[in-house]
Each structure stands twice: as structure tokens, then as C-alpha cells.
Design a protein around this motif. Structure first.
Motif, short mmCIF file in Angstrom:
data_model
loop_
_atom_site.label_atom_id
_atom_site.label_comp_id
_atom_site.label_asym_id
_atom_site.label_seq_id
_atom_site.Cartn_x
_atom_site.Cartn_y
_atom_site.Cartn_z
N LEU A 156 3.28 7.22 1.07
CA LEU A 156 3.39 6.64 2.40
C LEU A 156 2.99 5.18 2.35
O LEU A 156 1.95 4.83 1.79
CB LEU A 156 2.47 7.39 3.38
N GLY A 157 3.83 4.31 2.93
CA GLY A 157 3.55 2.89 2.97
C GLY A 157 2.85 2.48 4.25
O GLY A 157 2.58 3.30 5.13
N MET A 158 2.55 1.19 4.38
CA MET A 158 1.82 0.69 5.54
C MET A 158 2.50 1.02 6.87
O MET A 158 1.82 1.43 7.83
CB MET A 158 1.58 -0.81 5.42
N PRO A 159 3.83 0.88 7.03
CA PRO A 159 4.44 1.26 8.31
C PRO A 159 4.18 2.71 8.68
O PRO A 159 3.94 3.04 9.85
CB PRO A 159 5.93 1.00 8.08
N ASP A 160 4.22 3.60 7.66
CA ASP A 160 3.95 5.01 7.91
C ASP A 160 2.50 5.23 8.31
O ASP A 160 2.20 6.02 9.20
CB ASP A 160 4.26 5.83 6.66
N LEU A 161 1.59 4.52 7.66
CA LEU A 161 0.17 4.68 7.95
C LEU A 161 -0.16 4.15 9.34
O LEU A 161 -0.97 4.74 10.07
CB LEU A 161 -0.67 3.96 6.89
N HIS A 187 8.05 5.96 15.21
CA HIS A 187 8.08 5.74 13.76
C HIS A 187 9.17 4.77 13.36
O HIS A 187 8.97 3.88 12.52
CB HIS A 187 8.28 7.08 13.03
N GLN A 188 10.32 4.89 13.97
CA GLN A 188 11.41 3.97 13.68
C GLN A 188 11.03 2.53 14.03
O GLN A 188 11.40 1.58 13.34
CB GLN A 188 12.67 4.38 14.45
N ALA A 189 10.24 2.38 15.10
CA ALA A 189 9.81 1.04 15.50
C ALA A 189 8.91 0.42 14.44
O ALA A 189 9.01 -0.79 14.14
CB ALA A 189 9.08 1.11 16.84
N PHE A 190 8.04 1.20 13.83
CA PHE A 190 7.18 0.67 12.78
C PHE A 190 7.97 0.39 11.50
O PHE A 190 7.70 -0.59 10.80
CB PHE A 190 6.04 1.65 12.48
N LEU A 191 8.95 1.23 11.20
CA LEU A 191 9.76 1.00 10.00
C LEU A 191 10.58 -0.28 10.13
O LEU A 191 10.96 -0.88 9.11
CB LEU A 191 10.69 2.20 9.76
N PRO A 224 -0.30 -2.85 20.06
CA PRO A 224 -0.66 -4.06 19.32
C PRO A 224 -0.62 -3.82 17.81
O PRO A 224 -1.38 -3.01 17.27
CB PRO A 224 -2.08 -4.35 19.81
N VAL A 225 0.24 -4.54 17.13
CA VAL A 225 0.42 -4.37 15.70
C VAL A 225 -0.84 -4.76 14.93
O VAL A 225 -1.30 -4.03 14.04
CB VAL A 225 1.62 -5.21 15.20
N LYS A 226 -1.42 -5.89 15.25
CA LYS A 226 -2.56 -6.41 14.51
C LYS A 226 -3.75 -5.45 14.57
O LYS A 226 -4.41 -5.20 13.56
CB LYS A 226 -2.96 -7.78 15.04
N ASP A 227 -4.01 -4.91 15.74
CA ASP A 227 -5.14 -4.00 15.90
C ASP A 227 -4.93 -2.71 15.12
O ASP A 227 -5.84 -2.20 14.46
CB ASP A 227 -5.37 -3.68 17.37
N LEU A 228 -3.72 -2.17 15.18
CA LEU A 228 -3.41 -0.95 14.44
C LEU A 228 -3.58 -1.17 12.94
O LEU A 228 -4.19 -0.36 12.25
CB LEU A 228 -1.99 -0.50 14.75
N LYS A 229 -3.05 -2.28 12.45
CA LYS A 229 -3.14 -2.55 11.02
C LYS A 229 -4.58 -2.75 10.59
O LYS A 229 -5.00 -2.29 9.51
CB LYS A 229 -2.31 -3.79 10.67
N ARG A 230 -5.37 -3.42 11.41
CA ARG A 230 -6.78 -3.63 11.08
C ARG A 230 -7.52 -2.31 10.94
O ARG A 230 -8.29 -2.12 9.99
CB ARG A 230 -7.45 -4.49 12.16
N ARG A 231 -7.28 -1.40 11.86
CA ARG A 231 -7.97 -0.12 11.80
C ARG A 231 -7.53 0.71 10.60
O ARG A 231 -8.34 1.41 9.97
CB ARG A 231 -7.76 0.65 13.10
N VAL A 232 -6.25 0.63 10.26
CA VAL A 232 -5.77 1.32 9.06
C VAL A 232 -6.42 0.73 7.82
O VAL A 232 -6.88 1.45 6.92
CB VAL A 232 -4.23 1.23 8.95
N GLU A 233 -6.49 -0.58 7.74
CA GLU A 233 -7.07 -1.24 6.57
C GLU A 233 -8.55 -0.93 6.41
O GLU A 233 -9.06 -0.83 5.30
CB GLU A 233 -6.83 -2.74 6.64
N GLU A 234 -9.26 -0.77 7.53
CA GLU A 234 -10.67 -0.38 7.44
C GLU A 234 -10.81 1.01 6.80
O GLU A 234 -11.71 1.24 5.99
CB GLU A 234 -11.29 -0.38 8.84
N THR A 265 0.83 -1.20 0.00
CA THR A 265 0.00 0.00 0.00
C THR A 265 0.86 1.25 0.00
O THR A 265 1.84 1.35 0.74
CB THR A 265 -0.91 0.02 1.25
N ALA A 266 0.49 2.21 -0.85
CA ALA A 266 1.21 3.48 -0.89
C ALA A 266 0.20 4.59 -1.18
O ALA A 266 -0.50 4.54 -2.19
CB ALA A 266 2.30 3.46 -1.96
N LEU A 267 0.10 5.56 -0.29
CA LEU A 267 -0.84 6.65 -0.44
C LEU A 267 -0.11 7.97 -0.62
O LEU A 267 0.98 8.18 -0.07
CB LEU A 267 -1.73 6.78 0.80
#
Length: 210
Positions: A48-53, A75-79, A95-105, A5-7
Motif C-alpha cells: 500500500l502506498g501513501m494515497p492508500d494510507l 479512494h479514487q480522489a486520493f489516487l 485537508p490533505v496536509k493534515d491527513l498526510k501528517r497524521r499518517v506520517e506520525e 512509502t509502501a507497506l
């Protein structure tokens, strides 16, 4: 959505409901945030890629608790692409999974909106038509949905709503379209006054000595 993903910054502003200037300020503060750049015409577009989002989503959650240094560490931790269920930085864990789920929604909302337009991303058409999204969207600053449909009777209410939502969510780059349609501009002209002016001009010409 995948890890590819890139926005653009404008798209990210829509996804997170954040003013574009705030997104830009954050990106400028973190050089690494701009994961890639592509050339479009004469412009370099930052993506911006998924780690940035995920980082932006985390800022919404805990950004008010962090110092500028803490935000950088986050930010460095996500990168670093954490493999476990938690991303750890300083004394925090998220929690990585929860953050990613909310971004994907949120990305899914953007995807559905973009699926209803086509053509140049900077000036798209309403899908299946030759009508510019931003041309229709500009009219909503002065007119109601029903009034805009009078100008574009060939478009459904759903298509008009897409134009309105897309224009509000992802503002047009460059010169905006007029806020009045050609139809309404012509309707507002006083043609009787023009006729009177033409008649007066003709009389003056006829009265001039030969």
C-alpha cells in the motif's frame, strides 16, 4: 516518509491499529488499493502506498458516514494525487496536509520499531544479536517480562520489550515459535521418574531367562 512509502497489509494493520482481516477486506473491496505486488519466495505480497494510507486514515475519520460507493469515490480522489490543500469527493472535502501528517506520525512509530530488528523481515533478529524476535515474543503469552529475561539474561529489558511489541504489532507468518523456552521445558521434566523407569527396565531385562 516520502511518497514512495509502501507497506504490507500486516504493517498497515499495525499502523492504523486495525485488525488485519479488516485491512484485507477493504483492500479486496477496492482492486486499485493494491498499488503494487512483489514476489517474495513463492508469495505475491500486496503493498500500500501513501494515497492508500491516507485513504485508510480518512476512513477512520469519516468512513462511518459513507456508503460503499462513497468510500470508492474517496479512494479514487486520493489516487488522483490532489495538488491543492483539499481532496474533494461527492459533497465532502478533506485537508490533505493534515491527513498526510497524521499518517506520517504513525509511520514513524513503525520505522522506529523496525530499526530495532534486522535480517529477514518475516523472521527478524533482535538487532545486534542472533536471537529471533518472534521466538522471544512467543514467550510473553505465558510469562512475564522478568521471567523471559531469566531465559535470555543476555538481552536487556529494552530488547525484550522490542520483541514483545514487534510480535504483537506484526504477527508472525507461518508456524509460530513455541510458547515455552527450551530451558523451561527441560526444567519441567521429571528426571527422577526417568531414572526409575530406566532402573525398572534394566531389572526386567536381568530377570529374563538366559
Amino acid at each position: 516518509m516520502t511518497h514512495k512509502t509502501a507497506l504490507t497489509l500486516r504493517e498497515a494493520a499495525f499502523v492504523f491499529g486495525t485488525p488485519l482481516k479488516e485491512i484485507t477486506r477493504t483492500v479486496d473491496a477496492h482492486a486499485a488499493l493494491s498499488v503494487s505486488k512483489v514476489i517474495k519466495g513463492k508469495q505475491r505480497v500486496r503493498l500500500l502506498g501513501m494515497p492508500d494510507l491516507m485513504y485508510f486514515q480518512a476512513l477512520i475519520d469519516v468512513g462511518h458516514l459513507l456508503t460503499p460507493e462513497g468510500r470508492f469515490e474517496l479512494h479514487q480522489a486520493f489516487l488522483a494525487s490532489p495538488k491543492g490543500p483539499l481532496v474533494t469527493f461527492n459533497k465532502f472535502q478533506m485537508p490533505v496536509k493534515d491527513l498526510k501528517r497524521r499518517v506520517e506520525e504513525k509511520l514513524e512509530v513503525l520505522r522506529r520499531l523496525k530499526d530495532q530488528v534486522e535480517g529477514d523481515p518475516d523472521d527478524p533478529f533482535i538487532k545486534g544479536t542472533s536471537v529471533e524476535v518472534y521466538r522471544v515474543g512467543a514467550l510473553f503469552e505465558n510469562y512475564t517480562l522478568q521471567q523471559v529475561q531469566e531465559d535470555y539474561p543476555g538481552l536487556s529489558l529494552d530488547q525484550l520489550k522490542v520483541a514483545k511489541e514487534f510480535s504483537e504489532s506484526i504477527p508472525k507468518k507461518g508456524r509460530p515459535y513455541p510458547k515455552k523456552s527450551t530451558k523451561r521445558v527441560l526444567a519441567g521434566l521429571n528426571f527422577d521418574a526417568l531414572d526409575d523407569l530406566s532402573s525398572l527396565s534394566l531389572r526386567r531385562i536381568n530377570q529374563q531367562p538366559q
